[in-house]
Design a protein around this motif. Sequence first.
Motif, PDB file in Angstrom:
ATOM      1  N   PRO A  62       8.542 -10.996   6.544  1.00 19.12           N
ATOM      2  CA  PRO A  62       7.538  -9.974   6.230  1.00 19.12           C
ATOM      3  C   PRO A  62       6.510 -10.490   5.227  1.00 19.12           C
ATOM      4  O   PRO A  62       6.861 -11.080   4.211  1.00 19.12           O
ATOM      5  N   VAL A  63       5.241 -10.287   5.545  1.00 20.65           N
ATOM      6  CA  VAL A  63       4.150 -10.714   4.677  1.00 20.65           C
ATOM      7  C   VAL A  63       3.792  -9.561   3.739  1.00 20.65           C
ATOM      8  O   VAL A  63       3.557  -8.440   4.184  1.00 20.65           O
ATOM      9  N   LYS A  64       3.758  -9.849   2.453  1.00 17.03           N
ATOM     10  CA  LYS A  64       3.378  -8.833   1.470  1.00 17.03           C
ATOM     11  C   LYS A  64       1.939  -9.079   1.044  1.00 17.03           C
ATOM     12  O   LYS A  64       1.621 -10.120   0.469  1.00 17.03           O
ATOM     13  N   TYR A  65       1.070  -8.128   1.371  1.00 17.45           N
ATOM     14  CA  TYR A  65      -0.332  -8.201   0.978  1.00 17.45           C
ATOM     15  C   TYR A  65      -0.529  -7.399  -0.309  1.00 17.45           C
ATOM     16  O   TYR A  65      -0.167  -6.219  -0.369  1.00 17.45           O
ATOM     17  N   ILE A  66      -1.075  -8.026  -1.316  1.00 13.14           N
ATOM     18  CA  ILE A  66      -1.317  -7.367  -2.597  1.00 13.14           C
ATOM     19  C   ILE A  66      -2.788  -6.973  -2.663  1.00 13.14           C
ATOM     20  O   ILE A  66      -3.667  -7.834  -2.706  1.00 13.14           O
ATOM     21  N   ASP A  67      -3.055  -5.685  -2.636  1.00 19.54           N
ATOM     22  CA  ASP A  67      -4.427  -5.186  -2.657  1.00 19.54           C
ATOM     23  C   ASP A  67      -4.969  -5.224  -4.083  1.00 19.54           C
ATOM     24  O   ASP A  67      -4.399  -4.603  -4.983  1.00 19.54           O
ATOM     25  N   LEU A  68      -6.056  -5.934  -4.286  1.00 18.57           N
ATOM     26  CA  LEU A  68      -6.707  -6.040  -5.593  1.00 18.57           C
ATOM     27  C   LEU A  68      -8.123  -5.464  -5.567  1.00 18.57           C
ATOM     28  O   LEU A  68      -8.922  -5.727  -6.472  1.00 18.57           O
ATOM     29  N   SER A  69      -8.424  -4.672  -4.536  1.00 14.30           N
ATOM     30  CA  SER A  69      -9.763  -4.094  -4.404  1.00 14.30           C
ATOM     31  C   SER A  69     -10.009  -3.070  -5.502  1.00 14.30           C
ATOM     32  O   SER A  69      -9.083  -2.442  -6.016  1.00 14.30           O
ATOM     33  N   TYR A  70     -11.284  -2.909  -5.851  1.00 13.99           N
ATOM     34  CA  TYR A  70     -11.614  -1.932  -6.883  1.00 13.99           C
ATOM     35  C   TYR A  70     -13.057  -1.467  -6.717  1.00 13.99           C
ATOM     36  O   TYR A  70     -13.869  -2.103  -6.023  1.00 13.99           O
ATOM     37  N   ASP A  71     -13.379  -0.370  -7.382  1.00 19.84           N
ATOM     38  CA  ASP A  71     -14.740   0.154  -7.424  1.00 19.84           C
ATOM     39  C   ASP A  71     -15.235   0.023  -8.863  1.00 19.84           C
ATOM     40  O   ASP A  71     -14.668   0.631  -9.772  1.00 19.84           O
ATOM     41  N   PRO A  72     -16.273  -0.770  -9.103  1.00 15.92           N
ATOM     42  CA  PRO A  72     -16.750  -0.966 -10.485  1.00 15.92           C
ATOM     43  C   PRO A  72     -17.166   0.326 -11.169  1.00 15.92           C
ATOM     44  O   PRO A  72     -17.184   0.399 -12.403  1.00 15.92           O
ATOM     45  N   ASP A  73     -17.523   1.355 -10.380  1.00 15.53           N
ATOM     46  CA  ASP A  73     -17.928   2.628 -10.972  1.00 15.53           C
ATOM     47  C   ASP A  73     -16.742   3.556 -11.232  1.00 15.53           C
ATOM     48  O   ASP A  73     -16.937   4.712 -11.603  1.00 15.53           O
ATOM     49  N   ALA A  74     -15.528   3.050 -10.974  1.00 11.41           N
ATOM     50  CA  ALA A  74     -14.295   3.809 -11.237  1.00 11.41           C
ATOM     51  C   ALA A  74     -14.230   5.106 -10.444  1.00 11.41           C
ATOM     52  O   ALA A  74     -13.635   6.079 -10.886  1.00 11.41           O
ATOM     53  N   GLU A  75     -14.856   5.092  -9.254  1.00 13.57           N
ATOM     54  CA  GLU A  75     -14.808   6.284  -8.400  1.00 13.57           C
ATOM     55  C   GLU A  75     -13.730   6.178  -7.331  1.00 13.57           C
ATOM     56  O   GLU A  75     -13.487   7.126  -6.605  1.00 13.57           O
ATOM     57  N   GLY A  76     -13.106   5.024  -7.214  1.00 17.20           N
ATOM     58  CA  GLY A  76     -12.016   4.855  -6.272  1.00 17.20           C
ATOM     59  C   GLY A  76     -12.491   4.343  -4.919  1.00 17.20           C
ATOM     60  O   GLY A  76     -13.653   4.461  -4.549  1.00 17.20           O
ATOM     61  N   ILE A  77     -11.545   3.774  -4.174  1.00 15.45           N
ATOM     62  CA  ILE A  77     -11.810   3.267  -2.832  1.00 15.45           C
ATOM     63  C   ILE A  77     -11.515   4.374  -1.826  1.00 15.45           C
ATOM     64  O   ILE A  77     -10.432   4.961  -1.826  1.00 15.45           O
ATOM     65  N   ALA A  78     -12.481   4.649  -0.943  1.00 15.28           N
ATOM     66  CA  ALA A  78     -12.314   5.743   0.025  1.00 15.28           C
ATOM     67  C   ALA A  78     -11.618   5.283   1.294  1.00 15.28           C
ATOM     68  O   ALA A  78     -10.853   6.052   1.897  1.00 15.28           O
ATOM     69  N   SER A  79     -11.865   4.042   1.738  1.00 17.36           N
ATOM     70  CA  SER A  79     -11.248   3.583   2.980  1.00 17.36           C
ATOM     71  C   SER A  79     -11.162   2.064   2.996  1.00 17.36           C
ATOM     72  O   SER A  79     -11.909   1.371   2.304  1.00 17.36           O
ATOM     73  N   TYR A  80     -10.223   1.573   3.797  1.00 14.71           N
ATOM     74  CA  TYR A  80      -9.983   0.143   3.951  1.00 14.71           C
ATOM     75  C   TYR A  80     -10.124  -0.228   5.425  1.00 14.71           C
ATOM     76  O   TYR A  80      -9.717   0.538   6.304  1.00 14.71           O
ATOM     77  N   GLU A  81     -10.649  -1.416   5.680  1.00 22.55           N
ATOM     78  CA  GLU A  81     -10.697  -1.935   7.045  1.00 22.55           C
ATOM     79  C   GLU A  81     -10.190  -3.369   7.042  1.00 22.55           C
ATOM     80  O   GLU A  81     -10.830  -4.271   6.522  1.00 22.55           O
ATOM     81  N   TRP A  82      -8.997  -3.521   7.608  1.00 27.09           N
ATOM     82  CA  TRP A  82      -8.350  -4.831   7.655  1.00 27.09           C
ATOM     83  C   TRP A  82      -8.498  -5.419   9.058  1.00 27.09           C
ATOM     84  O   TRP A  82      -8.599  -4.689  10.036  1.00 27.09           O
ATOM     85  N   THR A  83      -8.448  -6.711   9.152  1.00 23.57           N
ATOM     86  CA  THR A  83      -8.231  -7.392  10.426  1.00 23.57           C
ATOM     87  C   THR A  83      -7.207  -8.492  10.198  1.00 23.57           C
ATOM     88  O   THR A  83      -7.218  -9.157   9.161  1.00 23.57           O
ATOM     89  N   GLY A  84      -6.307  -8.640  11.157  1.00 19.74           N
ATOM     90  CA  GLY A  84      -5.356  -9.744  11.122  1.00 19.74           C
ATOM     91  C   GLY A  84      -4.182  -9.591  10.198  1.00 19.74           C
ATOM     92  O   GLY A  84      -3.362 -10.504  10.103  1.00 19.74           O
ATOM     93  N   ASN A  85      -4.053  -8.442   9.517  1.00 20.78           N
ATOM     94  CA  ASN A  85      -2.988  -8.294   8.510  1.00 20.78           C
ATOM     95  C   ASN A  85      -1.685  -7.843   9.157  1.00 20.78           C
ATOM     96  O   ASN A  85      -1.172  -6.768   8.899  1.00 20.78           O
TER      97      ASN A  85
END
Length: 587
Positions: A189-212
Amino acid sequence: MKRIKKEVISLLALIIFAASALAAPSAYAVSTTSSYILLYIDKADAFVNQDQVKLDAPATIINGSTFVPAKFLGDTLGFTVEWNDASRTIQMLPAGYNIVLDSDHKMVTLNGLDMPFDSVAAIVNGKLLVKLTWLADYMGAKYTYNSELRRVEIVHFKAPEGIYIDQDSNSRPVAKFMTAKPSYRLGEPVKYIDLSYDPDAEGIASYEWTGNKEAFFEPGLYPVTLTVKDAHGHVSKLFKSYVTVTDEPFLNEVEYPIYNKPVGGFIKTDWGTIWSYFNKMVPLPKETTEVQGRTLLVSDSPEEFTSSGILYRDNINGKARLYADHVNGTKQKMTMAIFATNNTDKPITIKTTNKGEVYPSVYANLIGSEASVDFLMNNVYDQQLTVPPHQTYVYAKLPDFYPGQGVNLFYDVETDGELQISFGVTEKPLTPTTAQDLPLLDFNGHVRGTFPVSEIQWKVDASSFTKTSVLTIGDNKTDVFVKGYDVMRKQAVENGGNYGVVYKIHADKPRKMAVMMMARGGVFKGPFKINGEIVPVPYSGVVTAFDGMAVLARTTGTEDALDIEFTPPAGSAFPIDLIFYPLEDKK
């Protein structure tokens, strides 16, 4: 060359991870695109990320220093390298620098400062080469030289673009992730560690992955990309990295979901897999006990009734289970009721201790499953009814029963004397004499009768088996149908499918394993109670024969016991297999 390429790809993957994991935090201020380059001294073969390329001018050693092709690096790393015919000079423009190389006058000018041409550059076979140690500083690149393999390794992070959007007074979000390990084995099992962020501290609304993918089953380098979006609709730059999969076994494609699919999940499979892995399984040793003491009345014939009448009738005294499964085959609304008649000279009390009820529905699998869930929950009831001598009372009355609808019900009861129980249907209002006025309906091939056994206990040895093992329910071979008597027909019968019977399967000190269910007889939908918790199979819809396996439980090898409770749900086909799959410790 194939052997070299495989070696290079594996090494590149390690470089990719090392660069992403060990880079200084400032290198990840925003999403970046990285380049990973391998050059071989005096050879035209080179690699950019996972792609092999041919060079017009190979890297070489001059006076003990490594010189690399300038045009190739510029094209690969995204900065300008061009010839100025008028001045007969070559201009290089790494970010923040203006470098002019004048081979005629043997001079190099860097942001207005002059230095000798031969100290940092050379013309070899008409191609410009530059000293790697000098140019790397201006590219923002890291490099190493492997003298044994005569190989130059370059890791470069392109300067990121700004993310602030002036017209919106807002920033784009940043997509970023890494894997928890530099490489993974086949089926690990591959563990993907999400480090995404919003510099304005408003949060991430959606993610779009390919190949994960959760896991990979062939060795190689697998690209994975991520973009994210904030609440304003701003989309991040694409972030791309690679999963390195080595040629080392961990789990194959059959084993992987058995080890990792959550309890309650369904493992979709095909006949070839079933034939290879789950066709000839070893029976799990068991001790069978048919528990008597609670009489089971089964009313399932005529399963589809077409007229008013008594579906089944017999006497009970003490503990009993009343089970019915019927479909309204008439063209009108009907009333279904269970009548309790006291033919003795003293009052008789009937008390309800457990029940499984469901509203009439046209979905046979649904009503069977829902009634079974209700019954296996074993909620506490303290309802009772006292029937006077020589009187008939309605013990239970179902909601309106429309054409085409079916119903399934369980009632566990206890009486302090003998009562006659009648399962009846009528289109007329119920009266005190309805049970006596209705005719007895004919048997039409489904189960009907009175059975001395309403519970089957299996004590199994699941502590040390090493091969995939099985318990089969409802085959009338390893699981024999309970025998009984149909008092309305006055003949011996068997409970085909053991409907209304509760199975209690107990294992002491179970080993580490997965427990799964596979349908073999046809459509199935129903619950299992595992160590006190209900596991629906499936969570939605139905499963069909040999379509796959539902994960019922997964043990760690440290539990004191495993207990499985099950009752065959109406509307489902049998037999079914309970598959016990030994799990090994995977590090």
